[in-house]
Design a protein around this motif. Structure first.
Motif, PDB file in Angstrom:
ATOM      1  N   TRP A  53      -6.383  65.412  59.460  1.00 29.43           N
ATOM      2  CA  TRP A  53      -5.015  64.968  58.743  1.00 29.43           C
ATOM      3  C   TRP A  53      -4.177  65.408  58.718  1.00 29.43           C
ATOM      4  O   TRP A  53      -3.472  64.305  58.116  1.00 29.43           O
ATOM      5  N   HIS A  54      -3.486  64.495  60.373  1.00 31.57           N
ATOM      6  CA  HIS A  54      -2.078  64.233  60.347  1.00 31.57           C
ATOM      7  C   HIS A  54      -2.180  62.638  60.166  1.00 31.57           C
ATOM      8  O   HIS A  54      -1.291  62.384  59.673  1.00 31.57           O
ATOM      9  N   ALA A  55      -3.033  62.241  60.321  1.00 33.08           N
ATOM     10  CA  ALA A  55      -3.719  60.932  59.429  1.00 33.08           C
ATOM     11  C   ALA A  55      -3.398  59.968  58.506  1.00 33.08           C
ATOM     12  O   ALA A  55      -2.209  59.495  57.713  1.00 33.08           O
ATOM     13  N   PHE A  56      -3.666  60.715  57.542  1.00 32.24           N
ATOM     14  CA  PHE A  56      -3.511  61.151  56.107  1.00 32.24           C
ATOM     15  C   PHE A  56      -2.297  61.365  56.124  1.00 32.24           C
ATOM     16  O   PHE A  56      -2.044  61.027  54.715  1.00 32.24           O
ATOM     17  N   GLY A  57      -1.803  62.460  56.751  1.00 27.25           N
ATOM     18  CA  GLY A  57       0.182  62.726  56.281  1.00 27.25           C
ATOM     19  C   GLY A  57       0.640  61.586  56.751  1.00 27.25           C
ATOM     20  O   GLY A  57       1.656  61.761  55.645  1.00 27.25           O
ATOM     21  N   PHE A  58       0.623  61.398  57.756  1.00 27.01           N
ATOM     22  CA  PHE A  58       1.339  59.919  57.813  1.00 27.01           C
ATOM     23  C   PHE A  58       1.343  59.364  57.013  1.00 27.01           C
ATOM     24  O   PHE A  58       2.167  58.372  56.448  1.00 27.01           O
ATOM     25  N   ILE A  59       0.207  58.030  56.305  1.00 26.29           N
ATOM     26  CA  ILE A  59       0.019  57.327  56.159  1.00 26.29           C
ATOM     27  C   ILE A  59       0.200  58.013  54.867  1.00 26.29           C
ATOM     28  O   ILE A  59       1.328  57.031  53.988  1.00 26.29           O
ATOM     29  N   VAL A  60       0.014  58.908  53.576  1.00 20.76           N
ATOM     30  CA  VAL A  60       0.768  59.266  52.472  1.00 20.76           C
ATOM     31  C   VAL A  60       1.918  59.636  52.195  1.00 20.76           C
ATOM     32  O   VAL A  60       2.479  59.271  51.814  1.00 20.76           O
ATOM     33  N   SER A  61       2.645  60.007  53.363  1.00 22.01           N
ATOM     34  CA  SER A  61       4.022  60.116  53.133  1.00 22.01           C
ATOM     35  C   SER A  61       4.823  59.275  53.712  1.00 22.01           C
ATOM     36  O   SER A  61       5.938  58.944  52.750  1.00 22.01           O
ATOM     37  N   GLY A  62       4.228  58.473  53.856  1.00 22.94           N
ATOM     38  CA  GLY A  62       4.804  56.854  53.994  1.00 22.94           C
ATOM     39  C   GLY A  62       5.094  56.316  52.989  1.00 22.94           C
ATOM     40  O   GLY A  62       6.240  55.869  52.136  1.00 22.94           O
ATOM     41  N   VAL A  63       4.440  56.180  52.897  1.00 24.33           N
ATOM     42  CA  VAL A  63       4.253  55.906  51.190  1.00 24.33           C
ATOM     43  C   VAL A  63       4.855  56.294  49.447  1.00 24.33           C
ATOM     44  O   VAL A  63       5.125  55.752  49.462  1.00 24.33           O
ATOM     45  N   LEU A  64       4.603  57.508  49.879  1.00 22.77           N
ATOM     46  CA  LEU A  64       6.020  58.600  49.092  1.00 22.77           C
ATOM     47  C   LEU A  64       7.147  57.779  48.999  1.00 22.77           C
ATOM     48  O   LEU A  64       7.593  57.990  48.628  1.00 22.77           O
ATOM     49  N   VAL A  65       7.401  58.245  50.433  1.00 19.07           N
ATOM     50  CA  VAL A  65       8.966  57.851  51.222  1.00 19.07           C
ATOM     51  C   VAL A  65       9.430  56.779  50.915  1.00 19.07           C
ATOM     52  O   VAL A  65      10.778  56.729  49.853  1.00 19.07           O
ATOM     53  N   ARG A  76       0.360  58.141  67.137  1.00 15.69           N
ATOM     54  CA  ARG A  76      -0.328  58.903  67.876  1.00 15.69           C
ATOM     55  C   ARG A  76      -1.632  59.642  68.310  1.00 15.69           C
ATOM     56  O   ARG A  76      -1.749  60.295  69.544  1.00 15.69           O
ATOM     57  N   PHE A  77      -2.538  59.164  67.736  1.00  6.53           N
ATOM     58  CA  PHE A  77      -3.752  59.388  68.245  1.00  6.53           C
ATOM     59  C   PHE A  77      -4.207  58.034  69.739  1.00  6.53           C
ATOM     60  O   PHE A  77      -4.935  57.754  70.128  1.00  6.53           O
ATOM     61  N   ASN A  78      -2.894  57.090  69.431  1.00 11.79           N
ATOM     62  CA  ASN A  78      -3.110  56.619  71.204  1.00 11.79           C
ATOM     63  C   ASN A  78      -3.311  56.659  72.245  1.00 11.79           C
ATOM     64  O   ASN A  78      -3.038  56.107  73.041  1.00 11.79           O
ATOM     65  N   LYS A  79      -2.347  58.291  71.854  1.00  6.29           N
ATOM     66  CA  LYS A  79      -1.441  58.471  73.420  1.00  6.29           C
ATOM     67  C   LYS A  79      -2.673  58.981  74.402  1.00  6.29           C
ATOM     68  O   LYS A  79      -3.908  59.915  73.242  1.00  6.29           O
ATOM     69  N   PRO A  80      -2.702  59.290  75.850  1.00  4.80           N
ATOM     70  CA  PRO A  80      -4.105  59.418  76.128  1.00  4.80           C
ATOM     71  C   PRO A  80      -3.854  61.455  76.537  1.00  4.80           C
ATOM     72  O   PRO A  80      -2.789  62.251  75.711  1.00  4.80           O
ATOM     73  N   TYR A  81      -5.210  61.805  75.991  1.00  6.10           N
ATOM     74  CA  TYR A  81      -5.085  63.997  75.748  1.00  6.10           C
ATOM     75  C   TYR A  81      -4.320  64.917  76.434  1.00  6.10           C
ATOM     76  O   TYR A  81      -3.877  64.877  76.190  1.00  6.10           O
ATOM     77  N   SER A  82      -3.967  63.744  78.289  1.00  6.60           N
ATOM     78  CA  SER A  82      -2.813  64.813  78.985  1.00  6.60           C
ATOM     79  C   SER A  82      -1.702  64.903  78.122  1.00  6.60           C
ATOM     80  O   SER A  82      -0.836  65.679  78.385  1.00  6.60           O
ATOM     81  N   GLN A  83      -1.020  63.930  77.887  1.00  8.68           N
ATOM     82  CA  GLN A  83       0.235  63.819  77.017  1.00  8.68           C
ATOM     83  C   GLN A  83       0.248  64.962  76.251  1.00  8.68           C
ATOM     84  O   GLN A  83       1.567  65.674  75.737  1.00  8.68           O
ATOM     85  N   VAL A  84      -1.323  64.634  75.592  1.00  9.77           N
ATOM     86  CA  VAL A  84      -0.619  65.911  73.630  1.00  9.77           C
ATOM     87  C   VAL A  84      -1.430  67.478  74.415  1.00  9.77           C
ATOM     88  O   VAL A  84      -0.581  68.267  74.445  1.00  9.77           O
ATOM     89  N   PHE A  85      -1.671  67.419  75.144  1.00 13.23           N
ATOM     90  CA  PHE A  85      -1.452  68.731  75.814  1.00 13.23           C
ATOM     91  C   PHE A  85      -1.137  69.531  76.630  1.00 13.23           C
ATOM     92  O   PHE A  85      -0.650  70.325  76.478  1.00 13.23           O
ATOM     93  N   GLU A  96     -10.470  61.341  75.158  1.00 12.56           N
ATOM     94  CA  GLU A  96     -11.556  62.375  74.216  1.00 12.56           C
ATOM     95  C   GLU A  96     -10.177  62.474  72.748  1.00 12.56           C
ATOM     96  O   GLU A  96      -9.183  62.113  73.210  1.00 12.56           O
ATOM     97  N   PRO A  97     -11.575  62.121  71.883  1.00 12.43           N
ATOM     98  CA  PRO A  97     -10.130  62.712  70.809  1.00 12.43           C
ATOM     99  C   PRO A  97      -8.796  63.887  70.556  1.00 12.43           C
ATOM    100  O   PRO A  97      -9.693  64.881  70.617  1.00 12.43           O
ATOM    101  N   THR A  98      -8.015  63.388  70.150  1.00 17.80           N
ATOM    102  CA  THR A  98      -6.998  64.102  69.705  1.00 17.80           C
ATOM    103  C   THR A  98      -6.432  64.082  68.679  1.00 17.80           C
ATOM    104  O   THR A  98      -6.530  62.584  68.132  1.00 17.80           O
ATOM    105  N   GLY A  99      -6.035  65.492  67.968  1.00 18.99           N
ATOM    106  CA  GLY A  99      -5.363  65.148  67.018  1.00 18.99           C
ATOM    107  C   GLY A  99      -6.642  65.834  65.658  1.00 18.99           C
ATOM    108  O   GLY A  99      -7.843  64.792  65.852  1.00 18.99           O
ATOM    109  N   ASP A 100      -5.255  66.013  64.652  1.00 19.00           N
ATOM    110  CA  ASP A 100      -6.423  66.557  63.675  1.00 19.00           C
ATOM    111  C   ASP A 100      -6.017  64.537  62.632  1.00 19.00           C
ATOM    112  O   ASP A 100      -5.203  64.526  62.498  1.00 19.00           O
TER     113      ASP A 100
END
Length: 99
Positions: A27-39, A75-84, A21-25
């Motif tokens: 916006w987390h993906a957007f935040g990871f990429i933008v913060s990586g570019v900025l930092v 982050r998004f490749n983790k199985p749903y059970s590990q995130v939950f 199942e899809p996991t996570g928001d």
């Protein structure tokens, strides 16, 4: 249907519902990429100032974008059970689903 056929069907995994199942928001993906570019872009800019070069900011931006994409994939490749399982009880509702 014989009883042996029924027992074999019960032993087989149920593929009717997807287990992933899809996991996570998103916006987390957007935040990871933008913060990586900025930092890393800022670190490259500072290194350019320090060493008197003009290409380290580009290297920093590309490296930061790559790290952001990797963090998103990890982050998004983790199985749903590990995130939950890592969520606190406040983030879970009574039915065991994410809020």
């Amino acid at each position: 249907m014989t009883s042996s056929t029924a027992s074999v069907r019960n032993a087989m995994p149920d593929h009717s519902s997807p287990s992933v199942e899809p996991t996570g928001d998103p916006w987390h993906a957007f935040g990871f990429i933008v913060s990586g570019v900025l930092v890393y872009g800022l670190a490259g800019w500072a290194a350019d100032r320090w060493f008197g070069t003009s290409w380290l900011v580009v290297v920093g931006i590309l490296f930061g974008a790559g790290m952001g994409i990797y963090m998103t994939w990890a982050r998004f490749n983790k199985p749903y059970s590990q995130v939950f399982d890592k969520l606190s009880e406040d983030e879970k509702n009574d039915t065991g689903e994410l809020r």
